[in-house]
Design an enzyme around this catalytic site. Structure first.
Site, short mmCIF file in Angstrom:
data_model
loop_
_atom_site.label_atom_id
_atom_site.label_comp_id
_atom_site.label_asym_id
_atom_site.label_seq_id
_atom_site.Cartn_x
_atom_site.Cartn_y
_atom_site.Cartn_z
N SER A 140 -0.56 1.47 -7.33
CA SER A 140 -1.06 2.59 -6.40
C SER A 140 -0.42 3.96 -6.74
O SER A 140 0.60 4.02 -7.51
CB SER A 140 -0.50 2.26 -4.71
OG SER A 140 -0.71 3.43 -4.00
N TYR A 153 5.91 -0.15 1.34
CA TYR A 153 4.92 -0.09 0.46
C TYR A 153 5.06 0.61 -1.01
O TYR A 153 4.86 0.01 -2.02
CB TYR A 153 3.58 0.50 0.81
CG TYR A 153 2.23 0.47 0.47
CD1 TYR A 153 1.67 -0.54 0.12
CD2 TYR A 153 1.52 1.52 -0.42
CE1 TYR A 153 0.35 -1.03 -0.29
CE2 TYR A 153 0.46 1.18 -1.24
CZ TYR A 153 -0.20 0.24 -1.22
OH TYR A 153 -1.41 0.31 -1.76
N LYS A 157 5.24 -0.95 -4.84
CA LYS A 157 4.41 -0.43 -5.84
C LYS A 157 5.21 -0.10 -7.02
O LYS A 157 4.77 -0.12 -8.36
CB LYS A 157 3.33 0.79 -5.43
CG LYS A 157 2.24 0.17 -4.52
CD LYS A 157 1.58 -1.38 -4.98
CE LYS A 157 0.63 -1.66 -4.13
NZ LYS A 157 -0.15 -3.05 -4.52
#
Length: 248
Positions: A140, A153, A157
């Protein structure tokens, strides 16, 4: 000049796609089947897998990749594969000061640890068979950009990108390429949950020169490029699909 028949680009190849039930993984499974690949799909949702099987006749396995043993067994059963797309991912949203250890650990387990476990099984099989395979880890833009409420998150990533570079260095001598694809907000069910508030999505959209978010099929096409022969010298790259976000 040789031209590639996209309808048969992956004929004779088997691709394992995790997180294939929805979003980018689902779009990737459909596209790879369309281009001739045999698809083995993993997802937590039996109903999503049943619908995917009805659409493309793929092999499926319902598995919770947060369970390390289950992830290892699912990857073992899927072998032999030539291509891997690690797409399974979750987002547990919370202000940084409120992120729980459980939420952080779960996010890392699904977004990073499961990708490692599945890729280990695939890479071992590729090496044993002498297959020059390709692995794409779906990362991402948040690997390099801090987004509010996305502490776990973003951390996961960033770790996935770092792990991918190590994979590329170690597996490259075996002819196995490893890359990440790093989209800006992609309109998946998970993203709709995270970005449904216009007050939140508006400022983000304003930073994308193309003034829209990404569609799953656009990411799937980029994944197919990284899996295919057109990218035969691309290894260890984090490829942004961001509409120019990072150019601003």
């Amino acid at each position: 000049m040789t031209t590639i028949d996209r309808n048969q680009e992956f004929a004779g190849k088997t691709v394992l796609v995790t997180g294939a039930g929805k979003g980018i993984g689902h779009a990737t499974a459909l596209l790879m089947a369309e281009r001739g690949a045999r698809v083995f799909a993993l997802s937590r949702s039996a109903s999503d897998l049943a619908a995917l099987n009805d659409a493309i006749g793929c092999e499926t396995r319902c598995v919770d990749l947060a369970d390390a043993n289950a992830a290892r067994e699912a990857a073992r059963v899927a072998q032999p594969v030539d291509l891997l797309v690690n797409c399974a991912g979750i987002a547990e949203l919370a202000p940084f000061v409120d992120v729980s250890v459980d939420a952080f650990d779960l996010t890392m387990a699904v977004n990073v640890r499961a990708a490692m476990i599945v890729a280990q099984a695939c890479a071992r099989s590729m090496i044993e068979r002498g297959v020059a395979g390709s692995i794409v880890n779906v990362s991402s833009l948040s690997a390099t950009v801090g987004l509010p409420l996305h502490a776990a998150y973003c951390a996961s990533k960033g770790a996935l990108d770092a792990m991918t570079r190590v994979m590329a260095v170690e597996l490259g001598p075996h002819g196995i390429r490893v890359n990440t694809v790093n989209p800006v907000v992609t309109m998946t069910p998970m993203a709709e949950k995270a970005w449904s508030d216009p007050a939140k999505s508006g400022p983000m959209l304003a930073r994308v020169p193309l003034r829209r978010f990404v569609q799953p099929l656009e990411v799937a096409r980029t994944i197919a490029y990284l899996l295919g022969d057109d990218s035969s010298m691309v290894n260890g790259v984090s490829l942004a699909v961001d509409g120019g976000f990072q150019a601003g």
